[in-house]
Structures are given as C-alpha cells and as structure tokens.
Design an enzyme around this catalytic site. Structure first.
Site, PDB file in Angstrom:
ATOM      1  N   GLU A 199       0.827  -1.214   0.000  1.00  0.00           N
ATOM      2  CA  GLU A 199       0.000   0.000   0.000  1.00  0.00           C
ATOM      3  C   GLU A 199       0.860   1.262   0.000  1.00  0.00           C
ATOM      4  O   GLU A 199       0.610   2.198  -0.747  1.00  0.00           O
ATOM      5  CB  GLU A 199      -0.927   0.004   1.229  1.00  0.00           C
ATOM      6  CG  GLU A 199      -1.904  -1.148   1.266  1.00  0.00           C
ATOM      7  CD  GLU A 199      -1.370  -2.371   2.005  1.00  0.00           C
ATOM      8  OE1 GLU A 199      -0.143  -2.636   1.973  1.00  0.00           O
ATOM      9  OE2 GLU A 199      -2.202  -3.058   2.633  1.00  0.00           O
TER      10      GLU A 199
ATOM     11  N   CYS B 207      -2.080  -2.348   7.118  1.00  0.00           N
ATOM     12  CA  CYS B 207      -1.538  -2.279   8.472  1.00  0.00           C
ATOM     13  C   CYS B 207      -1.677  -0.840   8.997  1.00  0.00           C
ATOM     14  O   CYS B 207      -2.006   0.088   8.252  1.00  0.00           O
ATOM     15  CB  CYS B 207      -0.081  -2.732   8.487  1.00  0.00           C
ATOM     16  SG  CYS B 207       1.076  -1.503   7.845  1.00  0.00           S
TER      17      CYS B 207
END
Ligand code: ZN
Length: 130
Positions: free
Chosen positions: A58, A87
C-alpha cells in the site's frame, strides 16, 4: 466522473501481488491506487533480509503515485493471500493524502477471490495530525 471499475482495479492489485518480493513471509500483497488523474498506481510488498526495511504494497503504491505527481485518490484495491486490511502504518500514510471516504477493496488471492470493501474512515477513524 465515471464509477470505479473495481474488477479492473482488483486485477491490477492481483498482478502487482504476483510481482511481490516476499521470500521471508511468503505473504505476497499487491495494491492498486486509483488517482483522481484517472491513472492507477500499483505497488507490491518488498521484503529485505533486514526486516525493518520491508515495505508494504500500500505504501509502495502511495509513494509511487506521489513520485509521479498524484496526491489525490479515488479508490484502493489490495490483493493478498486472504482478505487483509492495510496495516496501521499504511493507514496513517494513506490518511495523509486520502479522506475518510476513500473506499478500499480488500481482495483474497485465494480460490473464490473473496472481496470486502470498507471506507478508510472506518478502518482508521483517528489519524495522527500535527
Ligand atoms: Zn502496511
């Protein structure tokens, strides 16, 4: 503005996951971030023998977009071996550039390709800001 083509975005996330460098965890992840400019910025996780240097898919996609001059986003697809939200570090990084209405599709690479969608604001309601 056209609706988000979630299938196409998920396909790009899956393709990025196939390019992940994950010899330690074997948990391959791909991300596809749709910019307001209409371009899709992909990233994959890149691990390192010095574990602290590992980078998530990401943030790889987000930083790729910023490096290309895009700082506003419409949607994010994440493909991983199981449905996996970003996360905490990636949620904070995304919150720097994306509002709470950024929609995130979490797609399983497994058989059946289960997919769950959520808004960034629900995944990360209280980002740090200074
Ligand atoms: Zn992350």
């Amino acid at each position: 503005m056209a609706a988000v083509d979630w299938e196409a975005l998920a396909a790009q996330a899956r393709a990025a996951a196939a390019r992940a460098y994950a010899p330690y965890s074997r948990f391959t992840v791909g991300a596809a971030l749709l910019g307001e400019d209409g371009r899709v910025y992909v990233g994959c996780n890149v691990e390192n023998a010095s574990y602290g240097l590992c980078l998530c898919a990401e943030r790889n996609a987000l930083f790729h977009a910023v490096a290309c001059g895009c700082r506003a986003f419409r949607a994010l697809a994440i493909a991983a071996p199981k449905v996996s939200p970003p996360c905490g570090a990636c949620r904070q990084a995304l919150a720097e550039f994306c509002g709470p209405t950024l929609e995130v599709a979490m797609v399983s690479l497994g058989p059946g390709g289960e997919s769950v969608r959520a808004f960034l604001g629900d995944l990360f309601p209280n980002p740090f800001a200074c």
